[in-house]
Design an enzyme around this catalytic site. Structure first.
Site, PDB file in Angstrom:
ATOM      1  N   ASP A 328     -39.451  -8.986 -37.722  1.00 48.12           N
ATOM      2  CA  ASP A 328     -39.670  -9.543 -36.545  1.00 48.12           C
ATOM      3  C   ASP A 328     -39.736  -7.893 -35.484  1.00 48.12           C
ATOM      4  O   ASP A 328     -39.414  -6.985 -35.839  1.00 48.12           O
ATOM      5  CB  ASP A 328     -38.531 -10.205 -35.926  1.00 48.12           C
ATOM      6  N   GLU A 357     -44.333  -7.881 -37.838  1.00 53.54           N
ATOM      7  CA  GLU A 357     -44.966  -8.470 -36.536  1.00 53.54           C
ATOM      8  C   GLU A 357     -45.199  -7.436 -35.725  1.00 53.54           C
ATOM      9  O   GLU A 357     -44.488  -7.107 -34.579  1.00 53.54           O
ATOM     10  CB  GLU A 357     -43.857  -9.535 -35.675  1.00 53.54           C
TER      11      GLU A 357
END
Length: 619
Positions: A328, A357
């Site tokens: 993330d 990400e």
């Protein structure tokens, strides 16, 4: 014994017995490539204790930090055999506490586990919103937020058992891997269902299940020849994380003076990580600012924190028998710290895969973060991150398929133009490509619920280079607008809860329109499984004419693997002259269309109906 001596002795016993509250990692494995293990031990005032291992296990180093409630114990596991040793804690000559510590045997060939790649299609789901297999764990006594399905931002009760119960549905659809948003404990008071504010990095949230359920999910996936990708969040933890509540030292998080609990929101300017003109205060605002009030920003420039995160990732890979990690908010981490983390994990598992990400909107900015990037090399930087996300492709999809008539630069020309920048990537196969995810408008919302536009978009995603990812519910036409809040783009899958009026997991439970979405998706996904030219082949494309885009995926020297894709994005029937495409056709005489099964003669021209695509296997 005199009374005062008894009182002192009892006080001493009370002070030392049961002092150790946590040892992390809770167990480990023998046979690791990197044999150094740093144990975090936590308990009230334990820094005055001396740790000792049984079985001649040598303690290489003991580090005491600012907080007296921590000890960091380093051992070398190289000569350790599988079994249970004893970790004791002494005060002087007296052993005041002992704990068993287990060393397990690794799964055979664990170090060579194969990660997900461009032969896969990833099914992204949010466990709280997918299916509720065990209503008894919707609310638990040791978690704060209780289930309330009427609240869009609340807990709805989906869990690991719900995922396992519907693996056959996902497998039948044709997906080959699952990426679930975080399943570790998120014990914030509200809005905890998303899981991105972890309260314990070694524990599955009991509202989802147990650590054993997590491992069972992998086992059930592997029975179906599917892969399991874990969502990993190193940049920020939850405010309620036990370690955040009692930090080992101040430098484990980025603490901002004057902010409540040290909070200062990130400026979210990710480009400061490589902008040659970026001010230090802007760069610090991105890397050190908190992602949100309940998410303290971790300081990855702290080597002890990085070691903790490396070991945590390895622990889940081994315990959960994982096939990949999704990381993330990648560019919000300390750049050197997260590079150290990914490098050490990939050294342990050279054939594994980790995707970051990189929520940025320019191809060069995305390419900077991929392993061996020539863009990054300009600044002497190599991220060692195998897979990045092609957000710029996602950004244009709604424009592409909502622009019916081609003017210069619009419609499918946007895709053609986007692909001309692929030279910036060191590995085009390691690009995650998608129509949407849990943070943006659903693709069917963007396309106004038009099934023909969905078919065009899906055809594109499933036949381009890279690793396709679909978002749960796309395959039945689910809608959702970010403007209505995150809960609207994270709706419950119909049929995932006992008593649902509709069960879209079954053919008879879906509407005719939902079955049209589903059947098309299933056909294309299952065809893709066996097509190596789509997985690893080269691309030859032609500039679009009249909003019709033609490209070929092929393997050099294997003409029978060649696939011709024709996308008519216009509102008119189009006839294309085939002489122009002779370089890709290579003298082919016939073709089979994948969806319809129809055989086409490759003559002088080809007709294609409005707002439709053809996926042609050439012969």
């Amino acid at each position: 014994m005199k009374k005062w001596m008894i009182v002192l002795y009892l006080a001493f016993c009370n002070a030392v017995i049961g002092q150790i509250e946590r040892i992390e990692p809770p167990y480990w494995w023998t046979g690791m490539k990197h044999t150094k293990l740093e144990l975090l031990v936590y308990g009230k005032n334990i820094n005055n204790l001396e740790p000792v291992f049984s079985d001649d296990i040598k303690i290489k180093k003991v580090v005491k930090v600012e907080n007296p409630n921590y000890l960091f114990i380093t051992i070398d596991t190289k000569a350790i055999s599988p079994g249970t040793a004893t970790l004791s804690f002494k005060k002087g000559r007296r052993t005041v506490e002992s704990h068993p510590y287990q060393f397990k045997s690794r799964k055979e060939n664990s170090e060579n586990r194969k990660g997900f790649d461009s032969s896969d299609v990833i099914y992204l789901l949010m466990p709280d919103r997918f299916a509720n297999g065990d209503p008894s764990n919707d609310s638990t006594s040791n978690t704060i937020e209780k289930a309330d399905r009427s609240h869009k931002g609340g807990r709805h009760g989906g869990d690991i058992k719900g995922i396992i119960d519907h693996l056959d549905y996902i497998h039948n659809l044709g997906a080959t891997a699952i990426w679930s948003t975080p399943l570790t404990l998120d014990n914030e008071k509200v809005y905890s269902y998303h899981g991105y504010a972890s309260s314990d990095l070694y524990k599955i949230d009991p509202r989802y299940g147990t650590n054993q359920d997590f491992a069972k999910l992998s086992a059930e996936l592997h029975k179906r020849n599917m892969k399991h990708i874990m969502d990993f969040v190193p940049n920020h933890w939850g405010l309620s994380h036990w370690l955040i509540q009692d930090l080992p030292s101040d430098d484990w998080i980025h603490y901002w003076e004057g902010g409540e609990n040290g909070f200062k929101r990130s400026n979210y300017i990710q480009t400061t990580q490589f902008d040659p003109y970026a001010s230090k205060i802007d760069a610090k605002g991105n890397m050190d600012g908190w992602f949100d009030y309940t998410m303290p920003d971790m300081n990855e420039s702290n080597p002890m924190l990085i070691t903790y995160l490396v070991q945590n990732a390895i622990w889940w890979i081994e315990h959960g028998d994982l096939d990949g990690l999704r990381v993330d908010t990648y560019p919000y981490n300390d750049k050197q710290g997260i590079t150290d983390w990914v490098t050490r994990v990939m050294e342990e598992y050279p054939d594994f895969n980790i995707m970051g990400e990189i929520f940025m909107h320019d191809t060069a900015h995305i390419a900077y973060w991929q392993k061996d990037s020539k863009v990054g090399a300009i600044q002497g930087f190599n991220s060692n991150l195998p897979t990045v996300m092609d957000f710029p492709l996602h950004d244009i999809l709604s424009q592409v398929f909502n622009e019916d008539e081609q003017n210069w630069g619009n419609g499918v020309f946007r895709v053609y133009d986007h692909l001309t920048k692929d030279f910036l990537y060191p590995n085009i196969n390691n690009l995650l490509i998608k129509m949407g995810n849990h943070d943006v408008n659903r693709i069917n919302e963007e396309l106004n619920g038009d099934v023909d536009k969905y078919k065009l978009a899906l055809t594109l995603i499933l036949t381009l280079r890279g690793i396709p990812q679909i978002y749960y519910g796309d395959e039945i036409g689910m809608m959702g607008s970010k403007s209505e809040g995150d809960g609207d783009i994270r709706r419950d899958f119909p049929g995932g809860w006992p008593g649902d009026e509709q069960n879209a997991f079954t053919v008879h439970g879906r509407t005719a329109l939902q079955n049209e979405y589903f059947d098309f998706t299933k056909k294309l996904l299952n065809w893709r499984k066996g097509k190596r030219s789509i997985h690893f082949g080269k691309t030859l494309h032609y500039s679009p004419v009249d909003n019709v885009y033609v490209y070929f995926r092929y393997l050099p020297g294997q003409p029978k693997q060649t696939v011709m894709v024709v996308l008519n994005n216009s509102t008119k029937i189009q006839t294309i002259e085939l002489d122009r495409f002779s370089e890709g056709l290579l003298g082919s005489k016939t073709a089979r269309e994948v969806i319809s099964g129809k055989t086409y003669e490759i003559g002088k021209s080809l007709e294609i109906r409005a707002k439709s695509g053809l996926v042609l296997e050439l012969y």
